[in-house]
Design an enzyme around this catalytic site. Structure first.
Site, mmCIF file in Angstrom:
data_model
loop_
_atom_site.group_PDB
_atom_site.id
_atom_site.type_symbol
_atom_site.label_atom_id
_atom_site.label_comp_id
_atom_site.label_asym_id
_atom_site.label_seq_id
_atom_site.Cartn_x
_atom_site.Cartn_y
_atom_site.Cartn_z
ATOM 1 N N LYS A 85 76.662 55.900 28.047
ATOM 2 C CA LYS A 85 75.938 56.062 29.313
ATOM 3 C C LYS A 85 74.937 54.912 29.502
ATOM 4 O O LYS A 85 74.893 54.268 30.548
ATOM 5 C CB LYS A 85 75.189 57.404 29.262
ATOM 6 C CG LYS A 85 74.441 57.775 30.498
ATOM 7 C CD LYS A 85 73.616 59.053 30.276
ATOM 8 C CE LYS A 85 74.447 60.233 29.834
ATOM 9 N NZ LYS A 85 73.697 61.503 29.877
ATOM 10 N N SER B 142 63.979 57.389 32.702
ATOM 11 C CA SER B 142 63.302 57.407 31.395
ATOM 12 C C SER B 142 62.993 55.987 30.942
ATOM 13 O O SER B 142 61.936 55.710 30.362
ATOM 14 C CB SER B 142 64.202 58.056 30.333
ATOM 15 O OG SER B 142 64.072 59.452 30.349
ATOM 16 N N LYS C 146 68.049 56.528 22.290
ATOM 17 C CA LYS C 146 67.473 57.347 23.367
ATOM 18 C C LYS C 146 68.359 58.539 23.652
ATOM 19 O O LYS C 146 69.599 58.415 23.643
ATOM 20 C CB LYS C 146 67.399 56.453 24.624
ATOM 21 C CG LYS C 146 66.653 57.052 25.773
ATOM 22 C CD LYS C 146 65.164 56.772 25.707
ATOM 23 C CE LYS C 146 64.378 57.547 26.729
ATOM 24 N NZ LYS C 146 64.199 58.970 26.367
ATOM 25 N N LYS D 25 70.671 61.987 20.270
ATOM 26 C CA LYS D 25 70.475 63.329 20.842
ATOM 27 C C LYS D 25 69.838 64.211 19.789
ATOM 28 O O LYS D 25 70.028 64.003 18.588
ATOM 29 C CB LYS D 25 71.831 63.930 21.238
ATOM 30 C CG LYS D 25 71.723 64.988 22.312
ATOM 31 C CD LYS D 25 71.602 64.333 23.665
ATOM 32 C CE LYS D 25 71.624 65.293 24.807
ATOM 33 N NZ LYS D 25 71.812 64.560 26.071
ATOM 34 N N HIS E 148 73.013 51.926 16.845
ATOM 35 C CA HIS E 148 71.821 51.068 16.798
ATOM 36 C C HIS E 148 72.116 49.664 17.294
ATOM 37 O O HIS E 148 71.423 48.725 16.909
ATOM 38 C CB HIS E 148 71.280 51.010 15.363
ATOM 39 C CG HIS E 148 70.829 52.350 14.867
ATOM 40 N ND1 HIS E 148 71.473 53.033 13.865
ATOM 41 C CD2 HIS E 148 69.808 53.144 15.258
ATOM 42 C CE1 HIS E 148 70.856 54.194 13.656
ATOM 43 N NE2 HIS E 148 69.851 54.284 14.480
ATOM 44 N N HIS E 149 73.139 49.522 18.134
ATOM 45 C CA HIS E 149 73.408 48.156 18.627
ATOM 46 C C HIS E 149 72.245 47.684 19.490
ATOM 47 O O HIS E 149 72.093 46.495 19.731
ATOM 48 C CB HIS E 149 74.727 48.100 19.413
ATOM 49 C CG HIS E 149 74.665 48.798 20.741
ATOM 50 N ND1 HIS E 149 74.653 50.171 20.856
ATOM 51 C CD2 HIS E 149 74.579 48.324 21.997
ATOM 52 C CE1 HIS E 149 74.565 50.488 22.141
ATOM 53 N NE2 HIS E 149 74.529 49.395 22.857
HETATM 54 N N1 GLU Z 1 69.013 64.410 28.485
HETATM 55 C C1 GLU Z 1 69.252 63.457 29.504
HETATM 56 C C2 GLU Z 1 70.672 62.919 29.390
HETATM 57 O O1 GLU Z 1 71.533 63.554 28.845
HETATM 58 C C3 GLU Z 1 68.184 62.370 29.563
HETATM 59 C C4 GLU Z 1 68.077 61.489 28.371
HETATM 60 C C5 GLU Z 1 66.891 60.526 28.395
HETATM 61 O O2 GLU Z 1 66.227 60.432 29.406
HETATM 62 O O3 GLU Z 1 66.668 59.894 27.349
HETATM 63 O O4 GLU Z 1 71.008 61.889 29.905
#
Ligand code: GLU
Length: 479
Positions: free
Chosen positions: A101, A370, A77, A113, A71-72
């Site tokens: 990422k 996204s 997402k 996730k 949560h930084h």
């Molecule tokens: N599932 C994709 C990933 O692993 C997209 C995640 C997203 O768009 O939030 O990067």
């Protein structure tokens, strides 16, 4: 990506530890406090829940997760995986990878996730809708979804359809909330999605590979020429990521010589027409038996070991392991999937002189677009809507002035190119390309700053850790 659901892979109970190990390897090259590093590595919130659905005359209990790793930054997402193989360790690892990422490509989110432990092929569309809506309600109950809280997206086994159900459920339960549609990304364009999201991950992979092979110094070291033209590529996985990676790599000049799916692999040294293979698979249910292939392999993993310059594993984790890495002929592995190369295999490959374009960067195109979709939903206006015509009019005015002052007349085609204002798709692609290009060189520069840094992956983790540490400091959580 749902057509890859039958692929088999070994369980990966150490996947989360593997990701932590990557952080530890990178942390040696930083000065951060050990406590802060432990906080960066930890999975902040793990929500494992079960719910029943009626199947025929009986009930079935579905196992599901949503895990917020860090949560930084808010919101968190990451996609939702629909697969029989989903387990808590895997979802934790994938959530953690989302954190790093987002950090390395400067997308201002924490990582998360989700996972639903089902094989979607065993359920009707109506049952999948019930499961997805119930999953969303459970997330709402526990405050694990929301435009400023946690924003899911597609992943392996899910796509635009599932995202629509999530958006609709959330909106129904939050009626009157102006920003409700920003609760999930990867929605269809007609339902407040964004142009270019579907192909974004694969397109990002293609940009990543193009950047890597554009550096003459690096290519000379591995005995390859620069540029994509003439490069031979094998792609594993013909789902959303694999298909679009192959498509855009071909568009950029490369030749796809091999395709590997769960039921086998095909190879043609002169190149495969990916669209034609897809058409063939639609008709027959498999890529095997494709007559324009020179060779085919019932054991799909053999396909990975054929002659090529670049291998793009775009299916699932643990595909390149200590058992097969020595037989991989590619000089570059571009990780379209998350975690396709085990740490030991990656170390061996890099030690042998190969380059790995790491997952956390290579497949970041999806979350990058996204981010654009989330911004679009929050601003309630499509990109280009306000300025496209204004831009076009200005360009035409400049053209007219230039033509009248120089006496040079452009052709209608030239006028159309120069005069054009940018559409949403063009803006999205420009933002995506810029992100992939900049981030590659940022990672490469980190690596080159210290000869002891062994790989682009370690460099990417160093960059990500530094950025997350700064966020914690900005939040005042760390001195
Ligand atoms: N599932 C994709 C990933 O692993 C997209 C995640 C997203 O768009 O939030 O990067």
């Amino acid at each position: 990506m749902s057509n890859l659901n039958d692929i088999t892979f070994s369980e990966a109970p150490h996947f989360f530890n593997d990701v932590c190990k990557y952080v530890d390897d990178a942390a040696q090259f930083t000065q951060h406090d050990k406590g802060l590093l432990n906080q960066i590595k930890a999975c902040n919130s793990v929500f494992h829940f079960k719910f029943p659905i009626r199947k025929g005359n009986s009930f079935e209990i579905i196992d599901a997760w949503r895990i917020e790793h860090s949560h930084h930054m808010s919101p968190t997402k990451g996609g939702i995986r629909y697969s029989e193989m989903v387990n808590e360790d895997e979802v934790m690892a994938l959530a953690a990878l989302m954190t790093y990422k987002c950090a390395i490509v400067n997308v201002p989110f924490g990582g998360a996730k989700g996972g639903i432990k089902i094989n979607p092929k065993n359920y009707t569309i109506a049952e999948l809708e019930t499961i997805t809506r119930r999953y969303t309600v459970e997330l709402i109950k526990k405050n694990f979804i929301g435009p400023g809280i946690d924003v899911p997206a597609p992943d392996y086994g899910s796509g635009e359809r599932e995202m629509s159900w999530i958006a609709d459920t959330y909106q129904t339960m939050n009626s009157g909330s102006l920003d409700a549609l920003a609760c999930v990304t990867g929605k269809p364009l007609a339902l407040h999605g964004i142009a270019g999201r579907k192909e974004a991950t694969g397109k990002g992979v293609a940009f990543a590979v193009r950047e890597c092979v554009s550096v003459s110094e690096d290519m000379a070291k591995i005995g390859l020429t620069t540029g994509l033209s003439g490069k031979k590529i094998i792609v594993q996985g013909l789902g959303n990521v694999g298909y679009h990676s192959a498509k855009f790599l071909i568009q950029l000049g490369a030749t796809v010589v091999g395709l590997c799916e769960f039921d086998g692999a095909i190879y043609n040294d002169n190149g495969l027409d990916v669209e034609d293979v897809i058409k063939y698979r639609k008709e027959t249910g498999s890529i095997l038996g494709y007559t324009k292939a020179q060779k085919e392999f019932k054991d799909s993993s053999e396909g990975l070991e054929q002659a090529c310059d670049i291998l793009v594993p775009a299916a699932l984790e643990n595909q390149i392991t200590e058992a097969n890495v020595a037989r991989i002929k590619a000089k570059i592995i571009a990780e379209g999937a998350n975690g396709p190369t085990t740490p030991a295999a990656a170390a061996a490959f890099v030690k042998n002189g190969g380059i790995i374009i790491p997952d956390m960067y290579a497949n970041a195109g999806g979350v990058t677009v996204s981010y654009f979709e989330w911004l679009k939903n929050l601003s309630h206006v499509a990109f280009g809507r306000m300025d496209r015509r204004y831009e076009e009019t200005s360009n035409v005015n400049i053209l007219n002035t230039l033509e009248s002052s120089t006496g040079v007349k452009l052709t209608p085609e030239q006028r159309a190119i120069v005069g054009k204002g940018a559409s949403e798709l063009e803006l999205v692609n420009s933002g995506l390309e810029d992100t992939m290009v900049r981030s590659y060189h940022e990672i490469r520069n980190i690596k080159n700053a210290n000869p002891l840094i062994p790989s682009l992956r370690t460099a990417a983790f160093i960059g990500a850790i530094d950025k997350i540490a700064i966020s914690y400091q900005n939040l005042g959580i760390w001195p």
